[in-house]
Design an enzyme around this catalytic site. Structure first.
Site: not given
Ligand code: 4NP
Length: 144
Positions: A3, A6, A8-10, A119
């Protein structure tokens, strides 16, 4: 499992798939990464930890890292969470063989629809939905 951050989702995808693999006594290598570097070294987002825990999965041992071109060699399949991740990962692919390993995660449950795992970073209520999407997608990996 890839993602953006790294965190939240992955990490959820990694934790869910590892859990299913353990339940089945299989020996697959699973890891996750982000296309971005901002959160490298961090534990998963507390909301991902919490939803995983509700389903009996502990993801607190994970630490974020950035996706590396070497991952194209290390893994047979690379699942990306959204179309932005897809673009970023494909940008790093130098060989057709590497590009062919990359697939949207939700292609597993909704082939050909170009669906993204939303997201949930700015949506506290999104984590449960994301968990269920990833859980269904991971299930399909054991069908063939
Ligand atoms: P992820 O979510 O891609 O599912 O880990 C996010 C975590 C942090 C951010 C964006 C998405 N960020 O902008 O910091």
């Amino acid at each position: 499992m890839v993602c953006l951050g790294n965190i939240c989702r992955s990490p959820l995808a990694e934790g869910i798939l590892k859990h299913k693999i353990r339940q089945r006594g299989l020996d697959w290598t699973v890891d996750s990464a982000g296309t971005g570097h901002w959160h490298a070294g961090e534990v998963p987002d507390g909301r991902s930890i919490a939803v995983a825990r509700r389903y009996g999965i502990d993801i607190t041992d994970q630490r974020a890292r950035q996706f590396q071109p070497a991952d194209f060699e290390r893994f047979d399949r690379i699942f990306v969470m959204d179309t932005q991740n897809l673009r970023e990962v494909l940008r790093l692919a130098r060989e057709a063989e590497h590009r062919a390993k990359v697939q949207l995660m939700l292609d597993l449950t909704h082939p050909g629809q170009d669906r993204s795992v939303p997201d949930p970073y700015y949506d506290d209520d999104g984590f449960e939905v994301v968990f269920r999407m990833l859980d269904s997608a991971c299930d399909t990996l054991f069908h063939d």
